[in-house]
Design a protein around this motif. Structure first.
Motif, PDB file in Angstrom:
ATOM      1  N   LYS A  31       0.799  -1.308  -0.141  1.00 58.28           N
ATOM      2  CA  LYS A  31      -0.019   0.014   0.057  1.00 58.28           C
ATOM      3  C   LYS A  31       0.901   1.215   0.049  1.00 58.28           C
ATOM      4  N   ASP A  32       2.050   1.147  -0.489  1.00 61.83           N
ATOM      5  CA  ASP A  32       3.044   2.320  -0.422  1.00 61.83           C
ATOM      6  C   ASP A  32       3.813   2.216  -1.734  1.00 61.83           C
ATOM      7  N   TYR A  33       3.848   3.052  -2.642  1.00 60.11           N
ATOM      8  CA  TYR A  33       4.488   2.990  -3.874  1.00 60.11           C
ATOM      9  C   TYR A  33       5.778   2.590  -3.794  1.00 60.11           C
ATOM     10  N   TYR A  34       6.632   3.263  -3.079  1.00 57.76           N
ATOM     11  CA  TYR A  34       8.166   3.356  -2.725  1.00 57.76           C
ATOM     12  C   TYR A  34       8.487   1.709  -2.317  1.00 57.76           C
ATOM     13  N   GLU A  35       7.693   1.329  -1.261  1.00 58.92           N
ATOM     14  CA  GLU A  35       8.087  -0.019  -0.719  1.00 58.92           C
ATOM     15  C   GLU A  35       7.952  -1.095  -1.916  1.00 58.92           C
ATOM     16  N   GLY A  36       6.722  -1.132  -2.686  1.00 61.69           N
ATOM     17  CA  GLY A  36       6.388  -2.007  -3.656  1.00 61.69           C
ATOM     18  C   GLY A  36       7.416  -1.872  -4.918  1.00 61.69           C
ATOM     19  N   MET A  37       7.708  -0.754  -5.491  1.00 65.13           N
ATOM     20  CA  MET A  37       8.882  -0.655  -6.406  1.00 65.13           C
ATOM     21  C   MET A  37      10.210  -1.438  -5.885  1.00 65.13           C
ATOM     22  N   ALA A  38      10.318  -0.880  -4.499  1.00 64.69           N
ATOM     23  CA  ALA A  38      11.666  -1.570  -3.952  1.00 64.69           C
ATOM     24  C   ALA A  38      11.577  -3.040  -4.104  1.00 64.69           C
ATOM     25  N   TYR A  39      10.350  -3.671  -3.560  1.00 67.61           N
ATOM     26  CA  TYR A  39      10.462  -4.955  -3.694  1.00 67.61           C
ATOM     27  C   TYR A  39      10.310  -5.449  -5.015  1.00 67.61           C
ATOM     28  N   ALA A  40       9.841  -4.736  -5.945  1.00 67.53           N
ATOM     29  CA  ALA A  40       9.722  -5.565  -7.163  1.00 67.53           C
ATOM     30  C   ALA A  40      11.018  -5.560  -7.958  1.00 67.53           C
ATOM     31  N   LYS A  41      11.949  -4.462  -7.482  1.00 67.81           N
ATOM     32  CA  LYS A  41      13.383  -4.283  -8.008  1.00 67.81           C
ATOM     33  C   LYS A  41      14.082  -5.740  -7.296  1.00 67.81           C
ATOM     34  N   GLU A  42      13.876  -5.658  -6.151  1.00 66.48           N
ATOM     35  CA  GLU A  42      14.564  -7.003  -5.455  1.00 66.48           C
ATOM     36  C   GLU A  42      14.182  -8.178  -5.945  1.00 66.48           C
ATOM     37  N   VAL A  43      12.937  -8.726  -6.362  1.00 63.90           N
ATOM     38  CA  VAL A  43      12.766  -9.870  -6.833  1.00 63.90           C
ATOM     39  C   VAL A  43      12.607 -10.107  -8.267  1.00 63.90           C
ATOM     40  N   GLY A  44      12.955  -8.778  -8.958  1.00 66.23           N
ATOM     41  CA  GLY A  44      12.892  -8.845 -10.612  1.00 66.23           C
ATOM     42  C   GLY A  44      11.669  -9.040 -11.044  1.00 66.23           C
ATOM     43  N   LYS A  45      10.483  -8.552 -10.521  1.00 64.69           N
ATOM     44  CA  LYS A  45       9.080  -8.913 -11.257  1.00 64.69           C
ATOM     45  C   LYS A  45       8.728  -7.403 -11.534  1.00 64.69           C
ATOM     46  N   PRO A  46       7.722  -7.320 -12.633  1.00 67.05           N
ATOM     47  CA  PRO A  46       7.044  -6.032 -12.792  1.00 67.05           C
ATOM     48  C   PRO A  46       6.111  -5.719 -12.029  1.00 67.05           C
ATOM     49  N   ALA A  47       5.954  -4.167 -11.585  1.00 69.77           N
ATOM     50  CA  ALA A  47       5.114  -3.962 -10.581  1.00 69.77           C
ATOM     51  C   ALA A  47       3.793  -3.655 -11.446  1.00 69.77           C
ATOM     52  N   PHE A  48       2.705  -4.125 -10.455  1.00 71.97           N
ATOM     53  CA  PHE A  48       1.226  -3.654 -11.105  1.00 71.97           C
ATOM     54  C   PHE A  48       0.681  -2.704 -10.338  1.00 71.97           C
ATOM     55  N   ILE A  49       0.333  -1.268 -10.710  1.00 71.58           N
ATOM     56  CA  ILE A  49      -0.079  -0.124 -10.048  1.00 71.58           C
ATOM     57  C   ILE A  49      -1.510  -0.270 -10.118  1.00 71.58           C
ATOM     58  N   ASP A  50      -2.297  -0.116  -9.003  1.00 70.52           N
ATOM     59  CA  ASP A  50      -3.526   0.017  -8.696  1.00 70.52           C
ATOM     60  C   ASP A  50      -4.139   1.130  -8.066  1.00 70.52           C
ATOM     61  N   PHE A  51      -4.450   2.019  -9.011  1.00 66.77           N
ATOM     62  CA  PHE A  51      -4.975   3.141  -8.173  1.00 66.77           C
ATOM     63  C   PHE A  51      -6.392   2.946  -7.835  1.00 66.77           C
ATOM     64  N   THR A  52      -6.593   2.855  -6.536  1.00 59.64           N
ATOM     65  CA  THR A  52      -8.156   2.518  -6.028  1.00 59.64           C
ATOM     66  C   THR A  52      -8.622   3.597  -5.088  1.00 59.64           C
ATOM     67  N   GLY A  53      -9.663   3.175  -4.533  1.00 58.91           N
ATOM     68  CA  GLY A  53     -10.169   4.065  -3.430  1.00 58.91           C
ATOM     69  C   GLY A  53     -11.270   3.255  -2.480  1.00 58.91           C
ATOM     70  N   HIS A  54     -11.333   3.654  -1.381  1.00 58.57           N
ATOM     71  CA  HIS A  54     -12.297   2.829  -0.290  1.00 58.57           C
ATOM     72  C   HIS A  54     -13.765   3.070  -0.881  1.00 58.57           C
ATOM     73  N   GLY A  55     -13.947   4.164  -1.552  1.00 59.85           N
ATOM     74  CA  GLY A  55     -15.233   4.517  -1.877  1.00 59.85           C
ATOM     75  C   GLY A  55     -15.597   4.334  -3.462  1.00 59.85           C
ATOM     76  N   CYS A  56     -14.503   3.495  -3.936  1.00 61.16           N
ATOM     77  CA  CYS A  56     -14.607   3.341  -5.595  1.00 61.16           C
ATOM     78  C   CYS A  56     -15.535   2.134  -5.631  1.00 61.16           C
ATOM     79  N   GLN A  57     -16.923   2.177  -6.238  1.00 64.13           N
ATOM     80  CA  GLN A  57     -17.671   0.936  -6.558  1.00 64.13           C
ATOM     81  C   GLN A  57     -16.944   0.220  -7.733  1.00 64.13           C
ATOM     82  N   ASN A  58     -16.387   0.606  -8.576  1.00 65.54           N
ATOM     83  CA  ASN A  58     -15.929   0.093  -9.660  1.00 65.54           C
ATOM     84  C   ASN A  58     -14.622  -0.769  -9.197  1.00 65.54           C
ATOM     85  N   CYS A  59     -14.040  -0.245  -8.430  1.00 63.32           N
ATOM     86  CA  CYS A  59     -12.669  -1.033  -7.792  1.00 63.32           C
ATOM     87  C   CYS A  59     -13.191  -2.237  -7.329  1.00 63.32           C
TER      88      CYS A  59
END
Length: 864
Positions: A729-757
């Protein structure tokens, strides 16, 4: 109660005026007292006819004036603040409560005594106030302030400068300059005195303080080889505490910008302008009479990078760099730093980067202190999803929702009896003229309601509409208002607009002609407000999620459904005989709508609960309320419950029994929402409530899946998201882990009140193959754009120059700045070094297309 109606109606109809009026201006001053005590003085100049409210006015009325201190490390408050001005206390008819307000006769002044413990630390925060005149109130507004100790002159509320990261960064620059800090401390080389030097690191030491001369900035200048004949000249400044230097792009009307001048450059070609990075602030600066400046502070080294292409290795490269440095009180004269490079020898330094988005501490955890996220994102590498994200199905749903609201409004006692009366008026003329007049009448209804949607769209804009749909204060207020409307539908009281409005409109209608027909439609809209208001309000709040076009579409659908019968029955008056007679069944419709309003009300409260992390309205409680509403409607329609306007001996007809049975079936269907999915270990989300109810993961009784403790120890934001899929749930941490494991990152811009999410998570992510892909092949980063958790330090957005204070605002700003979209959900696949692989994808139903999008991006990533 009247205040709630006032706020709701003002929001829908007077928003354009509220954007124009600015009847109150604030100034801020700090006054020395004795010793280390000072007075903070807040002064409001109020235009004639307006007033503001005391800090001590009672609850249940207007918003009191409130001062919030965000940074006060160097001082403490001494007692409560005092107020002075032309005060009036008593009953206020706008709010129907006692209030304390200050009128325009004198300035309204708040004084707060403080005791200073550290004069180097500023006092910052914001003041919240509300202003009204005799007829209307403007929405509460925030005014930011900043006090420097000691200070004797008034500070304007726009002098604060908040930090943001430079948006002119390149990954190579960061990688090549990472060892600069340690080199500055260890290497002490003098600048070369001739052009034949072969030194590739040049230190200009200006940190000494000889004979009272201040030298607060130290420069390191180095040349780095990038290969392919390209090199970089890197200028790095380390500043003493409290000092800053200025961007090359700052205004010429203020300080001297930092500039690089090449005197001998025959052997090279400059590749574009120099980039710059560091801890940047932008805004008006009081040292330069409020001129907008761009400066870099001492918290990080200031780095400028000039890319060059080597044409002739035998020719020298030399010149000088001009810079100016200031602190909060004084500026030093512009200074030149000379540099000279000769030959082919270079220094190659590559490791972690200075001023990069991610900084890893010694303990391995990712540093959380950073400001605005601005990434230089290029065109996606692949064509994956190029035609995605343009689905208009959500707009069709808004149109349908608006039309359903219009048809529901037709069946209420405020509107239904008007159909035969109005149509009979039109049929008095010739058949053709009556038909034309009826069409004009219907078009007028559409214009009136669409105009309302247009006013909301233009005055608020997409960002404010999105904020409205998720703001906890607005959603809590809507909860109260719709419960209030529900009891009106139950018949306990009647809601009406001022009778003078409908009287004036009716008088205009009597004039006849096109204008008269238009005001006949306006009269209908006004007199039917008690029935249509709650329906329009519900539709408009839902439409806020549709961006700029949402309110227009939902209002068109609502008004079209409302106007359609008038045109049809005027064209075919014989159909009037087929209409059911007005009677008790219309009150039953109102009562059913009242129960539905209760369900919608808890949806608003649920949004506030999710965004604020209150944790009380979880999935089980919310679904229980919906089940009770469904069965309550069934019990009412079967005649076991009576409301004030129900007939005592009303007969329960066959149609009513069928509808009652339908709601009983819906109640049983909702109970099935408590069955547990054996694959995910959580409740099965129902299609009917997906996106309406809280996420099934947000529950009391079912445990989330266990996360890897090793990952969570290093990256605290790692948790289980929808369908027990591991996510960050943090962009920086996710990108750091993606670099660590050599996988692509999948960014999900979402919201607690987002019905389509929620629909995507409940209907697509629940698929076994999609879950497997998200869990095993990608690093999922879910960024909640409506999260109200406070940031440690606010920042000013480069998108709209507004201060952002919450985690959600940070992620929303990231989305807007980099992807030029503000609606959720939005999905993007990226490499760990921030190269965008796929085109952004918005909401679209269907598992197969979603999986194709994921597979396409993964295939391209593997080919890289």
């Amino acid at each position: 109660m009247r205040f709630l109606i006032l706020v709701l109606f003002s929001f829908f109809t007077l928003q354009s005026e509220a954007q124009v009026f600015k009847p109150v201006s604030w100034t801020f001053d700090i006054q020395p007292l004795t010793g280390n005590e000072y007075n903070l003085v807040y002064t409001a100049q109020i235009k004639k006819g307006w007033n503001v409210y005391s800090q001590f006015t009672g609850e249940g009325g207007p918003v009191p004036t409130e001062i919030t201190y965000e940074s006060m490390a160097g001082a403490t408050l001494q007692g409560k603040s005092s107020e002075e001005g032309y005060k009036k206390e008593g009953f206020d008819k706008l709010f129907e409560v006692n209030v304390i307000k200050f009128l325009d006769t004198k300035p309204f002044i708040i004084s707060q005594k403080i005791k200073v413990t550290d004069a180097t630390k500023p006092i910052t925060g914001y003041l919240t106030f509300m202003t009204c005149d005799n007829e209307r109130c403007l929405p509460p507004a925030d005014v930011e302030f900043s006090f420097t100790i000691p200070a004797k002159k008034s500070l304007s509320n726009d002098e604060g400068i908040a930090p943001q990261k430079s948006n002119i960064q390149t990954k190579k620059t960061e990688d090549k300059t990472s060892t600069t800090v340690s080199q500055i401390k260890k290497i002490k080389l003098k600048a070369p005195t001739s052009e034949n030097t072969s030194k590739e690191n040049i230190i200009e030491d200006v940190t000494s303080n000889e004979n009272g001369i201040l030298k607060p900035v130290e420069w390191l200048i180095e040349k780095v080889d990038n290969g392919n004949g390209e090199q970089e000249i890197i200028f790095t400044a380390v500043m003493k505490k409290g000092w800053n230097v200025y961007s090359q792009f700052t205004s010429d009307e203020g300080p001297v910008p930092t500039l690089i001048t090449f005197e001998h450059k025959d052997g090279v070609e400059l590749l574009g302008p120099a980039s710059e990075s560091g801890y940047k602030k932008e805004g008006p600066d009081k040292l330069f009479d409020g001129v907008n400046v761009i400066k870099f502070l001492d918290k990080e080294p200031f780095v400028m990078v000039q890319k060059i292409k080597v044409l002739d290795e035998t020719k020298p490269l030399s010149g000088y760099m001009t810079f100016m440095t200031c602190n909060d009180k004084t500026c030093l004269p512009p200074t030149d730093v000379e540099f000279s490079f000769f030959g082919t020898g270079v220094i190659n330094n590559a490791s972690n980067s200075i001023g990069s988005a991610m900084v890893t501490n010694i303990d391995g955890k990712v540093d959380q202190s950073r400001e605005a996220i601005v990434t230089t994102l290029k065109e996606p590498l692949s064509g994956c999803g190029k035609e995605e994200g343009k689905d208009t199905s959500s707009l069709w749903w808004l149109l349908l929702a608006g039309m359903l609201g219009g048809f529901a409004a037709l069946l209420t006692p405020c509107v239904f009896p008007m159909i035969p009366i109005t149509v009979s008026f039109f049929t008095k003329d010739t058949k053709r003229k009556g038909w034309v007049n009826a069409v004009i009448y219907g078009i007028s209804i559409i214009i009136i309601y669409v105009l309302l949607g247009f006013i909301i769209t233009v005055t608020l804009g997409p960002a404010a509409l999105q904020a409205l749909s998720t703001n906890w204060i607005a959603n809590t207020l809507f909860f109260i208002i719709f419960i209030f409307f529900a009891f009106s539908f139950f018949g306990y009281y009647e809601i009406t607009l001022p009778s003078s409005w409908s009287t004036k409109s009716d008088q205009m209608a009597d004039k006849g002609g096109l204008l008269g027909i238009f005001f006949m439609a306006a009269t209908l809209a006004l007199v039917s407000f008690s029935c249509t208001g709650p329906i329009v309000g519900t539709a408009l709040v839902s439409a806020a999620k549709g961006g700029m076009i949402g309110p227009l579409i939902v209002m068109f659908g609502f008004s079209f459904a409302l106007a359609l019968p008038f045109g049809l029955f005027a064209a075919f008056p014989a159909w009037l005989n087929s209409l059911p007679r007005s009677g008790g069944w219309m009150n039953s419709v109102k009562v059913v709508l009242g129960f539905l309003e209760v369900g919608f009300a808890f949806k608003f409260l649920s949004t506030a609960d999710l965004t604020q992390h209150w944790g009380f309205l979880r999935y089980e409680v919310f679904m229980g309320i919906l089940i009770l509403v469904a069965f309550a409607i069934a019990i009412y329609l079967f005649g076991f419950i009576k409301f004030p306007h129900d007939s005592a001996n009303a007969k329960i007809g066959g149609t009513r029994k069928v509808i009652a049975g339908l709601f009983a079936v819906i109640g049983i269907y909702l109970i099935s929402g408590f069955t547990i999915n054996k694959d995910t270990g959580i409740y099965n989300s129902l299609w009917l409530t997906s996106g309406f109810s809280p996420p099934v993961m947000y529950n009391y009784f079912l445990d989330k899946g266990d996360v890897d403790p090793t990952i969570q120890a290093k990256y605290p934001s790692y948790t289980m998201c929808a369908n027990n899929i591991g996510c960050f749930k943090d962009y920086y941490e996710g990108m750091a882990y993606a670099k660590e494991v050599g996988k692509p990152a999948f960014i999900d811009f979402t919201g607690h009140g987002c019905q389509n999410c929620r629909r995507t998570e409940d209907n697509i992510w629940v698929n076994d193959k999609v879950r497997e892909t998200l869990n095993n092949d990608l690093v999922l980063i879910s960024l909640y754009t409506d999260d109200r958790e406070k940031l440690d330090e606010a920042f000013i957005s480069v998108a709209d120059d507004e201060k952002k204070r919450t985690v959600g605002a940070q992620w929303a700003d990231f989305q807007v700045v980099n992807f030029k979209q503000n609606s959720q959900p939005l999905y993007i696949m990226m490499t760990a070094d921030e190269q965008v692989i796929t085109h952004p994808r918005g909401y679209e139903d269907g598992v197969s297309k979603y999986q194709e999008y994921l597979d396409c991006g993964l295939e391209y990533f593997k080919s890289m």
